[in-house]
Structure formats: structure tokens, C-alpha cells
Write a protein that holds these residues in place. Structure first.
Motif, mmCIF file in Angstrom:
data_model
loop_
_atom_site.group_PDB
_atom_site.id
_atom_site.type_symbol
_atom_site.label_atom_id
_atom_site.label_comp_id
_atom_site.label_asym_id
_atom_site.label_seq_id
_atom_site.Cartn_x
_atom_site.Cartn_y
_atom_site.Cartn_z
ATOM 1 N N TRP A 158 -8.049 8.226 37.187
ATOM 2 C CA TRP A 158 -7.949 6.884 36.615
ATOM 3 C C TRP A 158 -7.397 5.849 37.599
ATOM 4 O O TRP A 158 -7.914 4.739 37.711
ATOM 5 N N ASN A 159 -6.346 6.191 38.332
ATOM 6 C CA ASN A 159 -5.736 5.231 39.261
ATOM 7 C C ASN A 159 -6.589 4.997 40.505
ATOM 8 O O ASN A 159 -6.413 3.992 41.191
ATOM 9 N N ARG A 160 -7.504 5.907 40.812
ATOM 10 C CA ARG A 160 -8.355 5.756 41.991
ATOM 11 C C ARG A 160 -9.688 5.088 41.665
ATOM 12 O O ARG A 160 -10.400 4.657 42.563
ATOM 13 N N ILE A 161 -10.027 5.005 40.365
ATOM 14 C CA ILE A 161 -11.297 4.406 39.954
ATOM 15 C C ILE A 161 -11.175 2.885 40.051
ATOM 16 O O ILE A 161 -10.193 2.310 39.573
ATOM 17 N N PRO A 162 -12.159 2.211 40.665
ATOM 18 C CA PRO A 162 -12.104 0.740 40.709
ATOM 19 C C PRO A 162 -12.240 0.150 39.301
ATOM 20 O O PRO A 162 -12.700 0.815 38.373
ATOM 21 N N MET A 204 -19.827 -1.500 34.913
ATOM 22 C CA MET A 204 -19.040 -1.373 33.678
ATOM 23 C C MET A 204 -17.580 -1.262 34.070
ATOM 24 O O MET A 204 -17.264 -0.770 35.151
ATOM 25 N N SER A 205 -16.718 -1.666 33.156
ATOM 26 C CA SER A 205 -15.300 -1.419 33.407
ATOM 27 C C SER A 205 -15.053 0.081 33.240
ATOM 28 O O SER A 205 -15.847 0.791 32.618
ATOM 29 N N ARG A 206 -13.961 0.562 33.781
ATOM 30 C CA ARG A 206 -13.718 2.013 33.690
ATOM 31 C C ARG A 206 -13.492 2.461 32.258
ATOM 32 O O ARG A 206 -13.903 3.546 31.880
ATOM 33 N N SER A 207 -12.879 1.621 31.432
ATOM 34 C CA SER A 207 -12.694 2.008 30.032
ATOM 35 C C SER A 207 -14.021 2.012 29.278
ATOM 36 O O SER A 207 -14.263 2.877 28.435
ATOM 37 N N GLN A 208 -14.917 1.059 29.590
ATOM 38 C CA GLN A 208 -16.240 1.056 28.969
ATOM 39 C C GLN A 208 -17.026 2.300 29.380
ATOM 40 O O GLN A 208 -17.707 2.905 28.551
ATOM 41 N N GLY A 233 -25.141 20.235 30.120
ATOM 42 C CA GLY A 233 -24.717 20.435 31.512
ATOM 43 C C GLY A 233 -25.178 19.295 32.403
ATOM 44 O O GLY A 233 -24.421 18.810 33.257
ATOM 45 N N ALA A 234 -26.414 18.853 32.219
ATOM 46 C CA ALA A 234 -26.947 17.741 33.018
ATOM 47 C C ALA A 234 -26.182 16.451 32.724
ATOM 48 O O ALA A 234 -25.848 15.698 33.653
ATOM 49 N N MET A 235 -25.913 16.193 31.446
ATOM 50 C CA MET A 235 -25.162 14.981 31.106
ATOM 51 C C MET A 235 -23.772 15.002 31.732
ATOM 52 O O MET A 235 -23.321 14.003 32.303
ATOM 53 N N THR A 236 -23.096 16.133 31.625
ATOM 54 C CA THR A 236 -21.746 16.254 32.188
ATOM 55 C C THR A 236 -21.782 16.060 33.697
ATOM 56 O O THR A 236 -20.945 15.348 34.267
ATOM 57 N N PHE A 237 -22.761 16.668 34.351
ATOM 58 C CA PHE A 237 -22.898 16.527 35.805
ATOM 59 C C PHE A 237 -23.129 15.068 36.192
ATOM 60 O O PHE A 237 -22.499 14.555 37.125
ATOM 61 N N ILE A 238 -24.000 14.385 35.485
ATOM 62 C CA ILE A 238 -24.304 12.983 35.802
ATOM 63 C C ILE A 238 -23.078 12.105 35.584
ATOM 64 O O ILE A 238 -22.750 11.249 36.425
ATOM 65 N N PHE A 239 -22.378 12.302 34.475
ATOM 66 C CA PHE A 239 -21.183 11.491 34.204
ATOM 67 C C PHE A 239 -20.135 11.683 35.294
ATOM 68 O O PHE A 239 -19.542 10.712 35.779
ATOM 69 N N LEU A 240 -19.907 12.923 35.709
ATOM 70 C CA LEU A 240 -18.914 13.182 36.743
ATOM 71 C C LEU A 240 -19.396 12.703 38.117
ATOM 72 O O LEU A 240 -18.598 12.240 38.927
ATOM 73 N N ALA A 241 -20.693 12.791 38.384
ATOM 74 C CA ALA A 241 -21.237 12.325 39.660
ATOM 75 C C ALA A 241 -21.095 10.810 39.793
ATOM 76 O O ALA A 241 -20.727 10.306 40.865
ATOM 77 N N VAL A 242 -21.358 10.073 38.726
ATOM 78 C CA VAL A 242 -21.177 8.617 38.756
ATOM 79 C C VAL A 242 -19.703 8.282 38.979
ATOM 80 O O VAL A 242 -19.379 7.373 39.743
ATOM 81 N N LEU A 243 -18.849 9.031 38.345
ATOM 82 C CA LEU A 243 -17.415 8.809 38.520
ATOM 83 C C LEU A 243 -16.994 9.041 39.966
ATOM 84 O O LEU A 243 -16.305 8.211 40.575
ATOM 85 N N LEU A 244 -17.448 10.153 40.552
ATOM 86 C CA LEU A 244 -17.084 10.461 41.936
ATOM 87 C C LEU A 244 -17.737 9.499 42.936
ATOM 88 O O LEU A 244 -17.159 9.218 43.982
ATOM 89 N N TYR A 245 -18.920 9.008 42.625
ATOM 90 C CA TYR A 245 -19.589 8.049 43.502
ATOM 91 C C TYR A 245 -18.751 6.780 43.657
ATOM 92 O O TYR A 245 -18.717 6.169 44.725
ATOM 93 N N ASN A 246 -18.071 6.385 42.597
ATOM 94 C CA ASN A 246 -17.324 5.131 42.588
ATOM 95 C C ASN A 246 -15.935 5.230 43.195
ATOM 96 O O ASN A 246 -15.239 4.221 43.293
ATOM 97 N N ILE A 247 -15.516 6.395 43.573
ATOM 98 C CA ILE A 247 -14.150 6.534 44.153
ATOM 99 C C ILE A 247 -14.156 6.084 45.597
ATOM 100 O O ILE A 247 -15.008 6.319 46.362
#
Length: 124
Positions: free
Chosen positions: A46-50, A67-71, A110-124
Motif C-alpha cells: 500500500w505505501n509503495r503504490i502510487p 484509477m486511484s489505489r482504493s478504486q 487463477g487468471a484474474m488473480t494473476f492479472i490483478f497482482l501483475a497490474v499492481l506490481l507493474y505500478n510499483i
């Protein structure tokens, strides 16, 4: 004596059905672990996400939608919960082709979880 053997056979069949039903319920519940996994990913980072996350990209990789991180967290959790609820309900109602549907269920979650986490890691 034959009546007693028949009764024993019915008990075994009933026990097998109960065990199979419990196994199916457990297999349906396993993908629900994706919700705490996605939530933990957000909370740990959370603290590292823009403040604005890129969530939609062009084929060349240019961000289109922010999107905002909370959205983003809310969207990910609501989408997962919606798909998990509908899929679990369908699986509990079905009696045929359960293995095929379970494979699709596992793959989709599994695909949804992977995509959600990949987008999160891309933004760090």
C-alpha cells in the motif's frame, strides 16, 4: 440376511455420496483463497503504490486508464467476489460435467488473480 446386506450396501452408497459432496465443496472453496491473496498484496504494498495506478494499456504498453489505489482495490475485490459467488453457485447446482467446469473455474480465478497482482506490481 440378504436384506441386511442390501442395507449395508445402501449405507456405503450414501456414505460415498456424502464424501463426494464434501470433496466437491472443498474443491469449490479453494479458489476463494484468491480474495485474501489479492487483499494481502495490496496491504503489503500500500505505501509503495502510487496514488494513481495504470490499469488499462494500449498494445504498445502506454497507460490509457488510471484509477486511484482504493478504486483499484475495490474493483479487484468486487470483481473477484462476484465471479466466485456466481461460479460457486453454478457448481453447486450442476450434476454433470463437474470436472470440466471446475477446471474452467480454477483457470478463470487463477487468471484474474494473476492479472490483478501483475497490474499492481507493474505500478510499483
Amino acid at each position: 440376511m440378504p436384506a441386511k446386506e442390501l442395507g449395508d450396501e445402501e449405507e456405503i452408497t450414501r456414505g460415498d455420496r456424502a464424501m463426494e459432496s464434501k470433496r466437491l465443496h472443498n474443491l469449490i472453496l479453494i479458489p476463494w483463497l484468491s480474495v485474501p491473496i489479492v487483499l494481502a498484496g495490496y496491504l503489503l504494498l500500500w505505501n509503495r503504490i502510487p496514488s494513481q495506478l495504470a490499469v488499462h494499456f494500449t498494445p504498445s504498453g502506454t497507460p490509457v486508464t488510471l484509477m486511484s489505489r482504493s478504486q483499484s482495490l475495490l474493483f479487484d475485490l468486487i470483481t473477484l467476489l462476484l465471479v466466485l459467488t456466481i461460479s460457486s453457485w453454478i457448481l453447486l447446482k450442476r450434476t454433470i460435467y463437474l470436472e470440466r467446469i471446475l477446471v474452467r473455474y480454477y483457470f478463470g480465478i487463477g487468471a484474474m488473480t494473476f492479472i490483478f497482482l501483475a497490474v499492481l506490481l507493474y505500478n510499483i
